[in-house]
Design a protein around this motif. Structure first.
Motif, mmCIF file in Angstrom:
data_model
loop_
_atom_site.group_PDB
_atom_site.id
_atom_site.type_symbol
_atom_site.label_atom_id
_atom_site.label_comp_id
_atom_site.label_asym_id
_atom_site.label_seq_id
_atom_site.Cartn_x
_atom_site.Cartn_y
_atom_site.Cartn_z
ATOM 1 N N LEU A 1 0.858 -0.767 -0.426
ATOM 2 C CA LEU A 1 0.176 0.473 -0.108
ATOM 3 C C LEU A 1 1.009 1.209 -0.054
ATOM 4 C CD1 LEU A 1 -2.905 0.918 0.167
ATOM 5 C CD2 LEU A 1 -2.212 1.095 2.536
ATOM 6 N N LEU A 2 1.786 1.694 0.984
ATOM 7 C CA LEU A 2 2.613 2.149 0.953
ATOM 8 C C LEU A 2 3.186 2.802 -0.238
ATOM 9 C CD1 LEU A 2 4.268 2.255 4.467
ATOM 10 C CD2 LEU A 2 2.153 3.967 3.700
ATOM 11 N N LEU A 3 4.290 1.834 -0.212
ATOM 12 C CA LEU A 3 4.490 1.574 -2.288
ATOM 13 C C LEU A 3 3.740 2.231 -3.475
ATOM 14 C CD1 LEU A 3 7.484 1.304 -3.839
ATOM 15 C CD2 LEU A 3 6.181 -1.068 -3.926
ATOM 16 N N ALA A 4 2.999 1.726 -3.076
ATOM 17 C CA ALA A 4 1.667 2.207 -4.239
ATOM 18 C C ALA A 4 1.106 3.787 -3.822
ATOM 19 C CB ALA A 4 0.792 1.849 -4.156
ATOM 20 N N MET A 5 1.009 4.494 -3.318
ATOM 21 C CA MET A 5 0.890 5.779 -2.871
ATOM 22 C C MET A 5 2.047 6.640 -2.411
ATOM 23 S SD MET A 5 -1.531 5.312 1.183
ATOM 24 C CE MET A 5 -2.049 6.814 0.981
ATOM 25 N N LYS A 6 3.210 6.368 -2.497
ATOM 26 C CA LYS A 6 4.339 6.969 -2.548
ATOM 27 C C LYS A 6 4.785 7.565 -3.833
ATOM 28 C CE LYS A 6 8.494 4.838 -2.218
ATOM 29 N NZ LYS A 6 10.293 4.616 -2.149
ATOM 30 N N GLN A 7 3.888 6.323 -4.928
ATOM 31 C CA GLN A 7 4.859 6.453 -6.599
ATOM 32 C C GLN A 7 3.784 6.989 -7.062
ATOM 33 O OE1 GLN A 7 6.124 2.771 -7.700
ATOM 34 N NE2 GLN A 7 8.115 2.896 -6.795
#
Length: 389
Positions: free
Chosen positions: A56-62
């Motif tokens: 989830l955080l990877l998607a939100m970061k990118q």
């Protein structure tokens, strides 16, 4: 678009592995979690909750929407899309609100054997959780049945072989207590740290919850040892623990309930609890200095030893701390505590205990306090300049 394919379960020698293919543009990689082979049958491939949460955080970061090629728990989808994603963008403004494109929502609970777990690092927080949930006063269905130990960032923010080696070394230190209690310890390894490439402290609650969501066929309840009290709740950009009471509720499913434990206690109160628990005299491990055993010189080691010292309990911990190293640094560390009374909650708590126990503060510590006040002021200014620059 960040695409996650359907999870699959594999066996590799003595390990059970659940993995899913991740696609971002033209890049492909597997994200995986592994457990000892005897726990392979509890890896939950039927729903991809662990991979959705872990990435989830990877998607939100990118800034990528997430497309899933598998069903997920309906409750989790609801809480993520309506609450947690929005809260995370408040806590970390650099993150982007995203959409989750699912392949089916499942509202029926997954069949579980009803195990109750907690992560055990042998620190103050985890020992406090273990103590409270192994006692007779704890309701039977909520008593601990399993401990877990994760390689999801605590051994090195960005993973790699050094982190995995430290994970194995620390595992050897925490296992004896579990054996003494005749309870299983489940080591959970993962490459989530390498994939996320993010600082651990703001993201640890989500990373570790993902590890447990991979075992929903095992766990009914899971206790996550909190590092912050209720009254210090804050959507902090740097300290994920300051709002994990929110995060953990939002990451629970129809089958698995997460609890933030210890949130009603201050750090000093937890330290008092564990100081009355005999196994901690042999197994307590609080170090954050990158070593397996307590270094007795880092911030957490010194803070813990000083707290025990003030309470008159330090002599009980001769098997886990180096008292000579502590004595060599004690005067300077007390000066640091005095210099940070206005800025650090932990320092205020220790100072209050000093007054309560009529602890004699060394004159040399008082004399050194202005030096540390100046040092910390300069450091704060330089940090601001670096951020602005």
């Amino acid at each position: 678009m960040l695409i996650i394919h359907k999870p699959e379960v594999l066996t590799d020698k003595d390990m059970g592995i659940i993995r899913a293919l991740l696609e971002i543009g033209d890049k492909k990689d597997f994200v995986w979690f592994s457990v000892p082979k005897q726990y392979k049958d509890y890896l939950t491939y039927e729903r991809g909750d662990a991979f959705l949460v872990g990435l989830l955080l990877l998607a939100m970061k990118q800034g990528h929407d997430i497309k899933l090629h598998f069903p997920i728990s309906e409750r989790l989808y609801y809480t993520l899309t309506n609450y947690l994603i929005k809260a995370l963008t408040i806590a970390m403004p650099q993150l982007t609100q995203i959409s989750i494109i699912h392949n089916g929502l499942e509202s029926a609970p997954i069949k579980t054997i009803g195990a109750v777990g907690t992560g055990f690092s042998a620190g103050v927080d985890s020992f406090c959780t273990a103590y409270e949930h192994l006692m007779d006063e704890c309701p039977e269905s909520l008593k601990l049945t399993h401990f877990t130990f994760h390689n999801a960032g605590s051994n090195g923010d960005f993973g790699g072989e050094d982190a995995r080696t430290l994970f194995q070394e620390r595992l050897k230190l925490v296992t004896p207590f579990c054996n003494e209690k005749e309870m299983d310890m489940i080591p959970i390894d993962s490459n989530i740290s390498e994939v996320l490439n993010m600082d651990y402290v703001p993201s640890h609650t989500i990373r570790n919850a993902a590890c447990i969501l991979a075992l929903q066929k095992l766990f009914r309840y899971y206790y996550y040892s909190s590092g912050r009290q209720f009254q210090h709740f804050e959507l902090s950009p740097t300290i994920g623990a300051s709002y994990d009471i929110l995060t953990l509720n939002m990451l629970s499913t129809e089958s698995l309930t997460f609890f933030s434990t210890g949130s009603s206690y201050s750090r000093v109160e937890k330290t008092k609890i564990v100081a009355n628990y005999e196994p901690t005299y042999r197994y307590l491990n609080v170090c954050t200095n990158g070593d397996a055993a307590n270094c007795s010189t880092c911030e957490k080691c010194l803070r813990t030893m000083l707290t025990f010292d003030v309470m008159g309990k330090l002599q009980l911990y001769e098997k886990v701390f180096d008292f000579k190293k502590y004595q060599d640094r004690k005067t300077g560390y007390i000066a640091q505590v005095l210099a940070t009374l206005k800025s650090e909650q932990y320092s205020r708590e220790i100072h209050q205990e000093m007054k309560r126990y009529n602890y004699k503060i060394p004159a040399a510590s008082v004399m050194l306090t202005p030096y540390y006040l100046f040092k910390f002021s300069v450091k704060k200014v330089l940090t601001k300049l670096r951020i602005i620059g």
